[in-house]
Scaffold this motif. Structure first.
Motif, PDB file in Angstrom:
ATOM      1  N   PRO A   1      -1.835 -22.779 -18.282  1.00 23.63           N
ATOM      2  CA  PRO A   1      -2.274 -21.799 -17.763  1.00 23.63           C
ATOM      3  C   PRO A   1      -2.150 -21.371 -16.574  1.00 23.63           C
ATOM      4  O   PRO A   1      -2.084 -20.172 -15.668  1.00 23.63           O
ATOM      5  N   GLY A   2      -1.933 -22.248 -14.739  1.00 25.47           N
ATOM      6  CA  GLY A   2      -2.149 -22.274 -13.761  1.00 25.47           C
ATOM      7  C   GLY A   2      -0.150 -21.953 -13.247  1.00 25.47           C
ATOM      8  O   GLY A   2       0.237 -21.832 -12.478  1.00 25.47           O
ATOM      9  N   LEU A   3       0.261 -22.438 -14.216  1.00 24.90           N
ATOM     10  CA  LEU A   3       2.227 -21.660 -13.913  1.00 24.90           C
ATOM     11  C   LEU A   3       2.862 -20.726 -13.315  1.00 24.90           C
ATOM     12  O   LEU A   3       1.787 -19.590 -14.360  1.00 24.90           O
ATOM     13  N   ARG A   4       3.275 -20.561 -12.455  1.00 23.56           N
ATOM     14  CA  ARG A   4       3.959 -19.370 -12.445  1.00 23.56           C
ATOM     15  C   ARG A   4       5.443 -18.834 -12.261  1.00 23.56           C
ATOM     16  O   ARG A   4       5.887 -20.519 -11.488  1.00 23.56           O
ATOM     17  N   PHE A   5       6.009 -18.055 -12.682  1.00 18.74           N
ATOM     18  CA  PHE A   5       8.151 -17.850 -12.557  1.00 18.74           C
ATOM     19  C   PHE A   5       8.177 -16.826 -11.815  1.00 18.74           C
ATOM     20  O   PHE A   5       7.156 -15.785 -12.590  1.00 18.74           O
ATOM     21  N   THR A   6       9.085 -16.656 -11.877  1.00 22.44           N
ATOM     22  CA  THR A   6      10.014 -15.294 -11.551  1.00 22.44           C
ATOM     23  C   THR A   6      10.034 -15.050 -13.219  1.00 22.44           C
ATOM     24  O   THR A   6      10.283 -15.794 -14.016  1.00 22.44           O
ATOM     25  N   PRO A   7       9.637 -13.716 -13.285  1.00 23.38           N
ATOM     26  CA  PRO A   7       9.680 -13.129 -15.107  1.00 23.38           C
ATOM     27  C   PRO A   7      11.472 -13.563 -15.202  1.00 23.38           C
ATOM     28  O   PRO A   7      12.593 -13.358 -14.078  1.00 23.38           O
ATOM     29  N   ALA A   8      11.703 -13.540 -16.749  1.00 20.45           N
ATOM     30  CA  ALA A   8      13.069 -13.595 -17.028  1.00 20.45           C
ATOM     31  C   ALA A   8      13.515 -12.020 -17.014  1.00 20.45           C
ATOM     32  O   ALA A   8      12.330 -11.421 -17.624  1.00 20.45           O
ATOM     33  N   THR A   9      14.824 -12.314 -16.623  1.00 20.12           N
ATOM     34  CA  THR A   9      15.000 -10.274 -16.689  1.00 20.12           C
ATOM     35  C   THR A   9      16.590 -10.645 -18.234  1.00 20.12           C
ATOM     36  O   THR A   9      17.318 -11.577 -18.516  1.00 20.12           O
ATOM     37  N   LEU A  10      16.810  -9.421 -18.851  1.00 23.44           N
ATOM     38  CA  LEU A  10      17.329  -9.105 -20.043  1.00 23.44           C
ATOM     39  C   LEU A  10      18.151  -7.561 -19.319  1.00 23.44           C
ATOM     40  O   LEU A  10      17.207  -7.042 -20.076  1.00 23.44           O
ATOM     41  N   GLY A  11      19.883  -7.727 -19.319  1.00 22.79           N
ATOM     42  CA  GLY A  11      19.924  -5.904 -18.573  1.00 22.79           C
ATOM     43  C   GLY A  11      19.759  -5.820 -17.812  1.00 22.79           C
ATOM     44  O   GLY A  11      19.139  -4.859 -17.640  1.00 22.79           O
ATOM     45  N   GLY A  12      18.462  -6.715 -16.536  1.00 28.54           N
ATOM     46  CA  GLY A  12      18.208  -6.053 -15.539  1.00 28.54           C
ATOM     47  C   GLY A  12      16.146  -6.000 -15.764  1.00 28.54           C
ATOM     48  O   GLY A  12      15.963  -5.162 -15.058  1.00 28.54           O
ATOM     49  N   ALA A  13      16.211  -6.001 -16.970  1.00 33.75           N
ATOM     50  CA  ALA A  13      14.582  -5.499 -17.365  1.00 33.75           C
ATOM     51  C   ALA A  13      13.268  -7.345 -18.030  1.00 33.75           C
ATOM     52  O   ALA A  13      14.002  -8.114 -17.885  1.00 33.75           O
ATOM     53  N   PRO A  14      12.601  -6.869 -17.386  1.00 38.35           N
ATOM     54  CA  PRO A  14      11.525  -8.386 -17.322  1.00 38.35           C
ATOM     55  C   PRO A  14      11.458  -8.493 -18.498  1.00 38.35           C
ATOM     56  O   PRO A  14      11.027  -7.222 -19.752  1.00 38.35           O
ATOM     57  N   VAL A  15      11.443  -9.345 -19.048  1.00 38.34           N
ATOM     58  CA  VAL A  15      11.244  -9.924 -20.780  1.00 38.34           C
ATOM     59  C   VAL A  15      10.270 -10.820 -20.901  1.00 38.34           C
ATOM     60  O   VAL A  15      10.785 -11.903 -19.561  1.00 38.34           O
ATOM     61  N   ALA A  16       9.927 -11.302 -21.740  1.00 44.32           N
ATOM     62  CA  ALA A  16       9.107 -12.996 -22.631  1.00 44.32           C
ATOM     63  C   ALA A  16      10.099 -13.730 -22.593  1.00 44.32           C
ATOM     64  O   ALA A  16      10.938 -13.140 -23.840  1.00 44.32           O
ATOM     65  N   VAL A  17      10.507 -14.888 -22.668  1.00 45.24           N
ATOM     66  CA  VAL A  17      10.563 -16.346 -23.333  1.00 45.24           C
ATOM     67  C   VAL A  17       9.843 -17.002 -23.465  1.00 45.24           C
ATOM     68  O   VAL A  17       8.689 -17.410 -22.624  1.00 45.24           O
ATOM     69  N   ARG A  18      10.401 -18.207 -24.805  1.00 44.39           N
ATOM     70  CA  ARG A  18       9.482 -19.000 -24.746  1.00 44.39           C
ATOM     71  C   ARG A  18      10.786 -20.211 -24.330  1.00 44.39           C
ATOM     72  O   ARG A  18      11.829 -20.359 -24.410  1.00 44.39           O
ATOM     73  N   LEU A  19       9.984 -21.573 -24.005  1.00 46.12           N
ATOM     74  CA  LEU A  19      11.231 -22.274 -23.419  1.00 46.12           C
ATOM     75  C   LEU A  19       9.950 -23.538 -22.987  1.00 46.12           C
ATOM     76  O   LEU A  19       8.816 -23.685 -22.854  1.00 46.12           O
ATOM     77  N   PRO A  20      10.629 -25.090 -23.099  1.00 44.06           N
ATOM     78  CA  PRO A  20       9.925 -26.624 -23.144  1.00 44.06           C
ATOM     79  C   PRO A  20       9.165 -26.771 -22.166  1.00 44.06           C
ATOM     80  O   PRO A  20      10.336 -25.623 -20.466  1.00 44.06           O
ATOM     81  N   PHE A  21       8.128 -27.805 -21.448  1.00 46.66           N
ATOM     82  CA  PHE A  21       8.019 -27.447 -20.321  1.00 46.66           C
ATOM     83  C   PHE A  21       7.094 -29.626 -20.516  1.00 46.66           C
ATOM     84  O   PHE A  21       6.658 -29.025 -22.041  1.00 46.66           O
ATOM     85  N   VAL A  22       7.248 -30.034 -19.784  1.00 44.95           N
ATOM     86  CA  VAL A  22       6.513 -31.753 -19.861  1.00 44.95           C
ATOM     87  C   VAL A  22       6.045 -32.209 -18.664  1.00 44.95           C
ATOM     88  O   VAL A  22       6.660 -31.672 -18.126  1.00 44.95           O
ATOM     89  N   TYR A  23       4.682 -32.585 -19.159  1.00 44.79           N
ATOM     90  CA  TYR A  23       3.696 -33.004 -18.476  1.00 44.79           C
ATOM     91  C   TYR A  23       3.841 -34.345 -18.454  1.00 44.79           C
ATOM     92  O   TYR A  23       3.883 -34.887 -19.752  1.00 44.79           O
ATOM     93  N   ARG A  24       3.995 -35.685 -17.470  1.00 41.01           N
ATOM     94  CA  ARG A  24       4.648 -36.794 -17.049  1.00 41.01           C
ATOM     95  C   ARG A  24       2.572 -36.460 -16.564  1.00 41.01           C
ATOM     96  O   ARG A  24       2.551 -36.939 -15.420  1.00 41.01           O
TER      97      ARG A  24
END
Length: 925
Positions: free
Chosen positions: A127-150
């Motif tokens: 929950p502490g990770l921060r990203f630039t928001p994904a955008t679709l057609g110039g508007a921000p959207v939510a996305v699911r993406l994989p992430f790996v902790y090593r």
């Protein structure tokens, strides 16, 4: 840890994301969030939706708005190796849901590590990770993406260790940072992390070390420490915030919207609006449906009613005078205010004895973590706020106060340029607030006291029989309030003691034969003492039905002091008591209300309510008011809500603003009564844009609105005490507003209001001889009618902690009827051939000139070791426009002996150049 380069993206179109205006947006209060998930495919142009999915969502593949700009990591959140765990490296694969603000809203495990504690550590850190928001057609959207902790096991530290422990805090605010990670000597993996209180503990080898501390939203900082063998070093690490007091969307436990017109303002929206002096309540003047008496005077004229028809409340306690000297700040320190709620129309049933709108300031909840202190000074006043919690007893104490020293400086400066014998100007104000809050079981007990004083006047010049005078206005309130869970709901009881005073004093210079002295020669003062009690209870009876009930009672005792030679009507014992000139009275106001909020479906919210009030004036006059009220909201779509409301409202007779004792004694003229009808819509087009429109009609079946001159002047306009001054009228119009709430570094709004406010009146037809020819009845524009009002406010915080904002205001003029302004006159030629100005009929009056102004504010913030410093320059009317408040009617004669003598009429505007620049400094600890 890393994001794999080749991934399967899932676009999550949730109603909270606001991706497109026609596909989704912010839900209404009655809708449940729902999500639509579609796959995103890799193309030569990048990540994009399939044509089929795009059409399902109402997007156009040909318009180029199906290409996804993926998020990028802006702030890491390392996962610490579990304490005490021994083993080999491991990996945890997660699927993250990144919302429209770049925050991790959800984390799911797609492949767990062999050691469960590593999986738990990854889930805790994500929950502490921060990203630039994904955008679709110039508007921000939510996305699911994989992430790996090593994970890699930490380097084993020899047995002969030393200990490094302490806290990580934000520089300036001293806020504990619960999401900080610590790296030793350039390690790639963190050696530890802070807990919820910002504390950490590390075992390290003796000797010098470099400790790198990282936290989201703060600058990474390296600290150098040298630790002797076998010892423990206690430290406090302070990280520089990238932004001081950022404009962030604050997640709040908002009350569900059941009202028709409530606008709620928070945080910087009530403290950093240009032209408002940093005062939360002055922001109301820029809301839709609000007019003004004059630029800079902050008593709102809500939908064409008298300013006194709007009620001001502070956590349910009614406040009589809200602003210092009309032009100054409010009488409550800004740090005591958390939220301002503004109801331009159809206030709910808990707001009684008001005929117009309602403004309520909600006190901030005491902070229980540590000592807080602010000190502030500008060109008008200086003040402070201190708050101290006592954890051992569950007690919190808060104190605040302000005093105006500038008024004294202005007086000294003005008097310095005059002789000692000249008139001496004085002006000043002060206020105080104190709060003690105590936890009592599951409830709270609060004692809150506040008071205010304003003093302005002119001492007469040292010349025999020269006149002077002054006005002093003061009030005090002490409120004891308790809240506690009761019968499955929340109960509240409160008792309030109050005292209000307004005094007009006369001074005169007298020659004693030896010297000239200034002495007080007369006084006309009003005072009112009151005691009130209230009780309320609310409970959610079912998932679709809430109930709220309450009652209140207030006893008022008012008195008048009249001394000196300028005695108004009613001073003789044989005279009937005049409710305006000698308003001594005993009165008791009582009321009870009940309301229910019913949600028959996800789309509908219906709130019926009933309020009953009794007004008793000694001796033996009782008026009863029954006020049914109703509001309905229907979520037509997930982004569009239709609304409507109606209700009856009553209030004692009013004068321009609240005057102690007048609204009690004038009850002998009966109650004012009216209705309010409001319909409108709210549309949350996309994230960060809220649109609203309201149309209203407010008929007044009985209005008793006294002119201020009836109180201040020694005359009664030939009306006896038995003459009914009541009239009737109506107001109608519409309000439009587009608003960007606080977030993403800025906030602002644009509003436009159209208003027509009329009153029925009997007035005279004036002949050319300036005498009344006949008396007629008609419908006239009300004295406070401003047909068109426009406001635009914007404030933006840049990344270097500079804040810049501006306000643009425009209004058309009020009618020139003679109330709080001049009366329109016309130029005539009389019977003997002379020319002069005579009064114009009231149904043919002209209007004051339109007015616009521009306000500006610029501020800079710094974060020091344990405090923050803010410097600001706030300028009301930086455009230097002069508002026309009246006209002076005169004439000029042609004195040239070579030309025929002629008289030229002159209608000269009287302008007030209200320009108020304020430079202020505020330190916060």
């Amino acid at each position: 840890m890393s994001v794999p380069p080749a991934v399967r993206w899932v676009l999550v179109l949730v109603l909270l994301s606001g991706a497109t205006s026609h596909a989704q947006g912010v839900p209404s209060a009655t809708s449940e969030p729902r999500a639509i998930e579609v796959d995103v495919h890799a193309t030569d142009a990048g990540q994009a939706l399939s044509a089929e999915d795009a059409l399902r969502l109402g997007l156009s593949p040909d318009a180029g708005d199906t290409t996804l700009v993926p998020p990028s990591l802006t702030a890491d959140a390392p996962a610490a190796w579990p304490e005490g765990l021994e083993g080999t490296p491991g990996e945890v694969e997660l699927e993250l849901l990144v919302d429209v603000e770049g925050r991790v809203a959800e984390a799911k495990v797609t492949r767990a590590a062999a050691e469960p504690r590593l999986t738990d550590a990854a889930l805790a850190a994500a929950p502490g990770l921060r990203f630039t928001p994904a955008t679709l057609g110039g508007a921000p959207v939510a996305v699911r993406l994989p992430f790996v902790y090593r994970f890699a096991p930490p380097v084993q530290v020899p047995a002969s260790t030393t200990h490094l422990s302490g806290e990580v805090r934000a520089r300036g605010t001293r806020r504990p940072l619960s999401d900080a990670a610590l790296f030793l000597d350039g390690a790639l993996q963190p050696s530890g992390a802070t807990d919820a209180q910002g504390r950490f503990a590390l075992d390290v080898t003796p000797g010098p070390h470099k400790v790198e501390v990282r936290a989201p939203g703060h600058a990474t900082t390296v600290f150098e420490e040298t630790l002797p063998q076998g010892q423990t070093l206690q430290v406090v690490y302070r990280l520089q915030p990238r932004e001081v007091n950022p404009y962030e969307t604050v997640v709040r436990d908002e009350r569900p919207r059941t009202e028709v017109t409530r606008i709620s303002l928070h945080e910087q929206e009530i403290r950093e609006v240009p032209g408002t002096l940093g005062d939360p309540f002055r922001v109301v003047m820029l809301m839709p449906g609000v007019g003004s008496l004059a630029s800079g005077i902050s008593y709102p004229v809500v939908r064409g009613s008298q300013p006194a028809a709007t009620g001001f409340f502070l956590d349910g306690v009614r406040i009589p005078m809200l602003y210092h000297l009309l032009l100054g700040p409010a009488v409550v320190h800004p740090d005591f205010i958390d939220t301002v709620d503004f109801y331009s129309g159809a206030p709910p049933v808990q707001y009684g004895r008001v005929l117009g709108g309602a403004v309520e300031g909600r006190l901030s909840r005491p902070r229980e973590d540590r000592l807080h202190f602010t000190a502030y000074a500008d060109l008008i006043n200086a003040g402070g706020f201190i708050e101290q919690p006592f954890e051992s007893t569950g007690t919190s104490v808060s104190l605040a106060g302000r005093i105006s020293y500038t008024a004294m400086l202005i007086s000294l400066a003005a008097n310095a340029f005059q002789k000692k014998e000249a008139e001496q100007l004085r002006a000043g104000f002060w206020d105080y607030q104190a709060r003690v809050e105590q936890k009592v079981g599951r409830g709270r007990l609060r004692l809150f006291a506040l008071g205010s004083s304003d003093d302005v006047g002119v001492a007469p010049e040292l010349r025999d029989t020269a006149d002077g005078g002054g006005v002093v206005s003061r009030f005090h309130r002490i409120d004891l309030r308790g809240t506690h869970p009761l019968a499955g709901g929340e109960g509240e009881v409160g008792v309030t003691l109050g005292w209000d005073g307004l005094g007009l004093s006369g001074e005169q210079t007298r020659d004693t034969g030896k010297e000239l002295i200034r002495e007080k020669v007369g006084e006309y003062s009003l005072s009112q003492a009151s005691i009130s009690a209230r009780a309320g209870w609310r409970r959610a009876l079912t998932s679709s039905l809430d109930l709220a009930v309450g009652a209140d009672v207030e006893h008022r005792r008012s008195a008048t002091v009249i001394t000196g030679t300028a005695r108004p009507p009613g001073w003789r014992p044989s005279d009937d008591a005049d409710p305006l000139k000698r308003p001594s009275a005993l009165a008791t106001f009582s009321g009870a209300y009940a309301s229910a909020t019913w949600r028959p479906s996800d789309r509908w919210t219906v709130t019926p309510g009933l309020r009953v009030d009794a007004y008793h004036l000694v001796p033996g006059m009782t008026f009863t008011a029954v006020e049914p009220r109703l509001s309905v909201r229907h979520a037509l779509t997930d982004t569009l809500t239709l609304k409507g409301g109606a209700g009856l409202y009553h209030q004692p007779p009013t004068v321009l603003v609240h005057v102690p004792a007048i609204d009690t004694a004038s009850l002998r003229y009966g109650l004012q009564s009216g209705a309010q009808f409001d319909v409108g819509a709210e549309w949350k087009a996309f994230e960060g844009l809220e649109l609203s429109a309201d149309a209203y009609f407010n008929p007044l079946s009985r209005a008793v609105e006294f002119d201020l001159t009836d109180v201040l002047e020694n005359r009664r306009r030939r009306l006896g005490l038995d003459t009914d001054p009541a009239t009737s009228g109506y107001a109608y119009g519409f309000d439009l507003m587009a608003r960007h709430p606080l977030g993403r570094h800025w906030f602002g709004w644009v509003s436009y209001s159209f208003l027509q406010s009329k009153r029925k009146a009997r007035f005279g037809r004036i002949g050319d001889d300036n005498k009344v020819m006949e008396t007629v009845d008609g419908t006239l524009p009300f004295a406070f009618e401003q047909a068109h009002t426009f406001n635009a406010a914007l404030s933006y915080k840049f990344g270097n902690n500079w804040t810049v904002g501006t306000v643009v205001h425009f209004n058309t003029g009020r009618p020139e009827t003679g109330q709080i302004t001049s009366q329109t006159q016309r130029w005539v030629t009389n019977a003997d051939g002379g020319q002069e100005w005579v009064r114009q009929d009231l149904d043919r009056t002209q209007r004051l000139a339109p007015f616009f102004r521009v306000d500006a504010r610029i501020a800079k913030s710094w974060a020091y070791q344990d405090f923050t410093l803010d410097a600001s320059l706030d300028v009301l009317n930086i455009s230097a426009q002069q508002e026309v408040v009246a006209y002076e009617y005169g004439a000029e004669s042609n004195l040239d002996p070579d030309t025929p003598r002629a008289v030229t009429p002159i209608r000269k505007p009287i302008r007030i150049p209200v320009i108020l620049p304020l430079f202020g400094l505020k330190a916060t600890y």
